[in-house]
Design a protein around this motif. Structure first.
Motif, PDB file in Angstrom:
ATOM      1  N   UNK A 105       0.828  -1.202   0.000  1.00 57.26           N
ATOM      2  CA  UNK A 105       0.000   0.000   0.000  1.00 57.26           C
ATOM      3  C   UNK A 105       0.864   1.255   0.000  1.00 57.26           C
ATOM      4  N   UNK A 106       1.995   1.213   0.678  1.00 54.54           N
ATOM      5  CA  UNK A 106       2.905   2.344   0.681  1.00 54.54           C
ATOM      6  C   UNK A 106       2.829   3.202   1.923  1.00 54.54           C
ATOM      7  N   UNK A 107       1.990   2.817   2.873  1.00 57.05           N
ATOM      8  CA  UNK A 107       1.907   3.608   4.097  1.00 57.05           C
ATOM      9  C   UNK A 107       3.096   3.345   5.017  1.00 57.05           C
ATOM     10  N   UNK A 108       3.733   2.201   4.870  1.00 52.10           N
ATOM     11  CA  UNK A 108       4.956   1.869   5.604  1.00 52.10           C
ATOM     12  C   UNK A 108       6.003   1.493   4.560  1.00 52.10           C
ATOM     13  N   UNK A 109       7.210   1.991   4.736  1.00 47.58           N
ATOM     14  CA  UNK A 109       8.257   1.634   3.789  1.00 47.58           C
ATOM     15  C   UNK A 109       9.605   1.574   4.498  1.00 47.58           C
ATOM     16  N   UNK A 110      10.499   0.739   3.982  1.00 47.71           N
ATOM     17  CA  UNK A 110      11.808   0.562   4.615  1.00 47.71           C
ATOM     18  C   UNK A 110      12.804   1.614   4.155  1.00 47.71           C
ATOM     19  N   UNK A 111      13.755   1.892   5.018  1.00 44.67           N
ATOM     20  CA  UNK A 111      14.894   2.725   4.644  1.00 44.67           C
ATOM     21  C   UNK A 111      16.157   1.993   5.065  1.00 44.67           C
ATOM     22  N   UNK A 112      17.252   2.371   4.448  1.00 45.12           N
ATOM     23  CA  UNK A 112      18.530   1.735   4.750  1.00 45.12           C
ATOM     24  C   UNK A 112      18.654   0.379   4.079  1.00 45.12           C
ATOM     25  N   UNK A 113      19.664  -0.388   4.461  1.00 48.86           N
ATOM     26  CA  UNK A 113      19.894  -1.697   3.857  1.00 48.86           C
ATOM     27  C   UNK A 113      18.732  -2.681   4.037  1.00 48.86           C
ATOM     28  N   UNK A 114      17.837  -2.407   4.954  1.00 55.97           N
ATOM     29  CA  UNK A 114      16.664  -3.261   5.150  1.00 55.97           C
ATOM     30  C   UNK A 114      15.774  -3.280   3.893  1.00 55.97           C
ATOM     31  N   UNK A 115      15.995  -2.303   3.009  1.00 57.28           N
ATOM     32  CA  UNK A 115      15.249  -2.276   1.739  1.00 57.28           C
ATOM     33  C   UNK A 115      15.491  -3.531   0.920  1.00 57.28           C
ATOM     34  N   UNK A 116      16.672  -4.128   1.068  1.00 58.86           N
ATOM     35  CA  UNK A 116      16.970  -5.353   0.319  1.00 58.86           C
ATOM     36  C   UNK A 116      15.971  -6.450   0.663  1.00 58.86           C
ATOM     37  N   UNK A 117      15.705  -6.616   1.937  1.00 59.09           N
ATOM     38  CA  UNK A 117      14.737  -7.627   2.362  1.00 59.09           C
ATOM     39  C   UNK A 117      13.355  -7.327   1.782  1.00 59.09           C
ATOM     40  N   UNK A 118      12.957  -6.070   1.826  1.00 61.22           N
ATOM     41  CA  UNK A 118      11.652  -5.679   1.303  1.00 61.22           C
ATOM     42  C   UNK A 118      11.590  -5.765  -0.220  1.00 61.22           C
ATOM     43  N   UNK A 119      12.735  -5.807  -0.873  1.00 58.96           N
ATOM     44  CA  UNK A 119      12.768  -5.954  -2.326  1.00 58.96           C
ATOM     45  C   UNK A 119      12.698  -7.416  -2.749  1.00 58.96           C
TER      46      UNK A 119
END
Length: 152
Positions: A105-119
């Motif tokens: 939905x985009x209301x929560x999003x990751x920042x930093x290297x944790x973006x890799x997991x979310x990708x």
């Protein structure tokens, strides 16, 4: 939180570990469902039971990933999820479920290297959902064929 090479290595290790764990859970769940699902019920009830068990399996896999988000954000400090009013377990599970199903939905999003997991998690989710679809088709074909043979 600093984007260091070590933090990215931790993110890669976390992502790989969670991916392997989710695949292992999925494999074992489908194996158990195939082995133990209630064949004595009608084909429709069998399929219903299989689908409910598969949905539970996907929820468990998303919860495993949510533990990874918590670990990455609160323990390893390799990133964080922003946009959350509360940083409790429910917020991590919510984000993980929407990411696993590619809803995002985009209301929560990751920042930093944790973006890799979310990708990577949506790719894992798509593959596991596809695997579940194929499995369900095979079970349906087997059970429905058995029902036709029993009536004919």
């Amino acid at each position: 939180m600093v984007d260091t090479p070590l933090n990215y290595l931790l993110a890669v290790a976390l992502t790989a570990t969670l991916t392997l764990l989710a695949v292992a859970i999925h494999y074992e769940a489908l194996r158990l469902i195939s082995e133990f699902h209630p064949r004595r019920l009608s084909g429709k009830l069998n399929i219903g039971a299989v689908i409910v068990l598969i949905i539970v399996t996907h929820c468990i896999e998303a919860i495993v990933f949510s533990a990874g988000y918590w670990l990455g954000a609160d323990v390893l400090a390799i990133g964080q999820l922003t946009g959350m009013r509360e940083h409790g377990p429910v917020a991590y599970i919510y984000f993980s479920l929407e990411t696993f199903t590619t809803q995002s939905i985009g209301d929560i999003f990751p920042i930093g290297p944790l973006r890799l997991l979310a990708s990577v998690q949506p790719l894992v989710g798509l593959i596991l959902i596809g695997w579940s679809t194929s499995f369900t088709f095979l079970i349906m074909r087997r059970d429905w064929r058995g029902e036709e043979e029993g009536h004919g």
